[in-house]
Design a protein around this motif. Structure first.
Motif, PDB file in Angstrom:
ATOM      1  N   LEU A   1       0.839  -1.196   0.000  1.00  0.00           N
ATOM      2  CA  LEU A   1       0.000   0.000   0.000  1.00  0.00           C
ATOM      3  C   LEU A   1       0.877   1.250   0.000  1.00  0.00           C
ATOM      4  N   VAL A   2       1.924   1.214   0.807  1.00  0.00           N
ATOM      5  CA  VAL A   2       2.863   2.340   0.838  1.00  0.00           C
ATOM      6  C   VAL A   2       3.455   2.548  -0.551  1.00  0.00           C
ATOM      7  N   GLY A   3       3.854   1.451  -1.177  1.00  0.00           N
ATOM      8  CA  GLY A   3       4.457   1.524  -2.507  1.00  0.00           C
ATOM      9  C   GLY A   3       3.531   2.142  -3.527  1.00  0.00           C
ATOM     10  N   ILE A   4       2.277   1.703  -3.517  1.00  0.00           N
ATOM     11  CA  ILE A   4       1.313   2.222  -4.496  1.00  0.00           C
ATOM     12  C   ILE A   4       1.090   3.708  -4.287  1.00  0.00           C
ATOM     13  N   GLU A   5       0.907   4.114  -3.029  1.00  0.00           N
ATOM     14  CA  GLU A   5       0.704   5.534  -2.738  1.00  0.00           C
ATOM     15  C   GLU A   5       1.907   6.343  -3.215  1.00  0.00           C
ATOM     16  N   TYR A   6       3.100   5.827  -2.910  1.00  0.00           N
ATOM     17  CA  TYR A   6       4.285   6.617  -3.213  1.00  0.00           C
ATOM     18  C   TYR A   6       4.680   6.546  -4.677  1.00  0.00           C
ATOM     19  N   SER A   7       4.205   5.540  -5.386  1.00  0.00           N
ATOM     20  CA  SER A   7       4.458   5.542  -6.831  1.00  0.00           C
ATOM     21  C   SER A   7       3.693   6.699  -7.480  1.00  0.00           C
ATOM     22  N   ASN A   8       2.515   7.004  -6.942  1.00  0.00           N
ATOM     23  CA  ASN A   8       1.776   8.169  -7.446  1.00  0.00           C
ATOM     24  C   ASN A   8       2.551   9.453  -7.192  1.00  0.00           C
ATOM     25  N   ILE A   9       3.086   9.542  -5.987  1.00  0.00           N
ATOM     26  CA  ILE A   9       3.844  10.736  -5.629  1.00  0.00           C
ATOM     27  C   ILE A   9       5.091  10.840  -6.501  1.00  0.00           C
ATOM     28  N   ALA A  10       5.809   9.726  -6.650  1.00  0.00           N
ATOM     29  CA  ALA A  10       7.041   9.737  -7.445  1.00  0.00           C
ATOM     30  C   ALA A  10       6.730  10.140  -8.891  1.00  0.00           C
ATOM     31  N   LYS A  11       5.595   9.662  -9.397  1.00  0.00           N
ATOM     32  CA  LYS A  11       5.179   9.999 -10.751  1.00  0.00           C
ATOM     33  C   LYS A  11       4.894  11.494 -10.869  1.00  0.00           C
ATOM     34  N   GLU A  12       4.182  12.027  -9.878  1.00  0.00           N
ATOM     35  CA  GLU A  12       3.873  13.464  -9.823  1.00  0.00           C
ATOM     36  C   GLU A  12       5.156  14.293  -9.813  1.00  0.00           C
ATOM     37  N   VAL A  13       6.094  13.855  -8.976  1.00  0.00           N
ATOM     38  CA  VAL A  13       7.341  14.606  -8.822  1.00  0.00           C
ATOM     39  C   VAL A  13       8.118  14.571 -10.134  1.00  0.00           C
TER      40      VAL A  13
ATOM     41  N   GLY B   1      15.452  19.292 -14.405  1.00  0.00           N
ATOM     42  CA  GLY B   1      16.309  18.116 -14.575  1.00  0.00           C
ATOM     43  C   GLY B   1      15.632  16.853 -14.085  1.00  0.00           C
ATOM     44  N   THR B   2      16.238  15.739 -14.386  1.00  0.00           N
ATOM     45  CA  THR B   2      15.676  14.439 -14.044  1.00  0.00           C
ATOM     46  C   THR B   2      15.623  14.256 -12.529  1.00  0.00           C
ATOM     47  N   LEU B   3      14.551  13.663 -12.079  1.00  0.00           N
ATOM     48  CA  LEU B   3      14.393  13.344 -10.661  1.00  0.00           C
ATOM     49  C   LEU B   3      15.356  12.235 -10.261  1.00  0.00           C
ATOM     50  N   SER B   4      16.015  12.360  -9.122  1.00  0.00           N
ATOM     51  CA  SER B   4      16.807  11.227  -8.658  1.00  0.00           C
ATOM     52  C   SER B   4      16.421  10.726  -7.264  1.00  0.00           C
ATOM     53  N   GLU B   5      15.928  11.615  -6.412  1.00  0.00           N
ATOM     54  CA  GLU B   5      15.583  11.159  -5.051  1.00  0.00           C
ATOM     55  C   GLU B   5      14.463  11.992  -4.441  1.00  0.00           C
ATOM     56  N   VAL B   6      13.605  11.339  -3.692  1.00  0.00           N
ATOM     57  CA  VAL B   6      12.583  12.029  -2.911  1.00  0.00           C
ATOM     58  C   VAL B   6      12.655  11.498  -1.483  1.00  0.00           C
TER      59      VAL B   6
ATOM     60  N   GLU C   1       5.676  11.918  11.011  1.00  0.00           N
ATOM     61  CA  GLU C   1       5.834  11.730  12.461  1.00  0.00           C
ATOM     62  C   GLU C   1       6.476  10.395  12.798  1.00  0.00           C
ATOM     63  N   ARG C   2       6.119   9.348  12.040  1.00  0.00           N
ATOM     64  CA  ARG C   2       6.589   8.007  12.400  1.00  0.00           C
ATOM     65  C   ARG C   2       7.783   7.523  11.592  1.00  0.00           C
ATOM     66  N   PHE C   3       7.903   7.941  10.334  1.00  0.00           N
ATOM     67  CA  PHE C   3       8.908   7.360   9.446  1.00  0.00           C
ATOM     68  C   PHE C   3       9.652   8.388   8.585  1.00  0.00           C
ATOM     69  N   TYR C   4      10.803   7.943   8.115  1.00  0.00           N
ATOM     70  CA  TYR C   4      11.423   8.550   6.942  1.00  0.00           C
ATOM     71  C   TYR C   4      11.114   7.633   5.772  1.00  0.00           C
ATOM     72  N   ILE C   5      10.751   8.186   4.642  1.00  0.00           N
ATOM     73  CA  ILE C   5      10.540   7.400   3.434  1.00  0.00           C
ATOM     74  C   ILE C   5      11.479   7.957   2.371  1.00  0.00           C
ATOM     75  N   ILE C   6      12.369   7.106   1.863  1.00  0.00           N
ATOM     76  CA  ILE C   6      13.359   7.568   0.886  1.00  0.00           C
ATOM     77  C   ILE C   6      13.114   6.821  -0.421  1.00  0.00           C
ATOM     78  N   ILE C   7      12.925   7.575  -1.493  1.00  0.00           N
ATOM     79  CA  ILE C   7      12.677   6.988  -2.806  1.00  0.00           C
ATOM     80  C   ILE C   7      13.836   7.349  -3.720  1.00  0.00           C
ATOM     81  N   GLN C   8      14.457   6.360  -4.332  1.00  0.00           N
ATOM     82  CA  GLN C   8      15.496   6.655  -5.330  1.00  0.00           C
ATOM     83  C   GLN C   8      15.105   6.031  -6.660  1.00  0.00           C
ATOM     84  N   VAL C   9      15.324   6.792  -7.714  1.00  0.00           N
ATOM     85  CA  VAL C   9      14.996   6.317  -9.053  1.00  0.00           C
ATOM     86  C   VAL C   9      16.067   5.315  -9.491  1.00  0.00           C
ATOM     87  N   VAL C  10      15.625   4.149  -9.989  1.00  0.00           N
ATOM     88  CA  VAL C  10      16.564   3.123 -10.444  1.00  0.00           C
ATOM     89  C   VAL C  10      16.729   3.222 -11.963  1.00  0.00           C
TER      90      VAL C  10
END
Lengths: 119, 119
Positions: B43-55, B65-70, B75-84
């Motif tokens: 569920l986290v992945g699906i939600e954040y894939s939308n965000i990553a797509k938006e970004v 320029g090309t996105l590389s990291e978000v 409050e509870r977590f850090y979520i780090i997304i890197q483009v592969v």
């Protein structure tokens, strides 16, 4: 008042490009843009208010707690978004050759001042 | 193969909760979830894939320029997304009491391995 704080953040940060105080509804309250750059800060703000809104919504759905910060790294810039209140956020754009950590620190330091002025 | 790399990232990071390798289309390739936690990684992945797509879309529109990291701090977590690759990203969830910098470093180190396996 807001502009002075935004200016402090941008000029205090090595590589600071601009900062914007904006509602999650995409309406800008104030902004400060440093010299020599080609960024349309208002456009950046509107695009990122959508992202910040999405992230906030996702955080609620996933029950991961309230959103406090979003950082985005692109080829050219770091974009750091910090939540000021339920309705407003501040966004800072830093050149990739600039000091990201310094920008984050300055935002964190100035958010309480922005919050007081918003209330 | 992917799971082993994702496991290396999660177990190597103090406070690592889970990691997911996912397409920007929201379809998960593989994931690894550490013990004792209550996060629905898919569920986290699906939600954040939308965000990553938006970004990614915003970065294109704004010509930053090309996105590389978000990175997202809640409050509870850090979520780090890197483009592969153009199609895939890896997301890591780290507890707020964990080591965010370590997580970022491990992701950065392992992205090339994930990229090789995806090609």
């Amino acid at each position: 008042m807001f502009k002075a704080i935004l200016k402090d953040i941008v000029t205090g940060c090595s590589g600071g490009v601009g900062a914007i105080l904006m509602g999650f509804d995409g309406i800008s309250i104030d902004q400060y843009l440093g010299e020599d750059n080609s960024v349309d800060l208002n456009l950046v703000g509107i695009e990122y208010s959508n992202i910040a809104k999405e992230v906030r919504r996702a955080a609620e759905i996933l029950n991961v707690g309230t959103l406090s910060e979003v950082s985005i790294k692109t080829e050219r810039f770091y974009i750091i978004i910090q939540v000021v209140t339920d309705e407003y956020f501040v966004g800072l754009i830093v050149d990739r050759s600039g000091n990201y950590g310094q920008g984050r620190y300055l935002l964190m330091r100035e958010v309480p001042r922005l919050r007081i002025d918003l209330e």
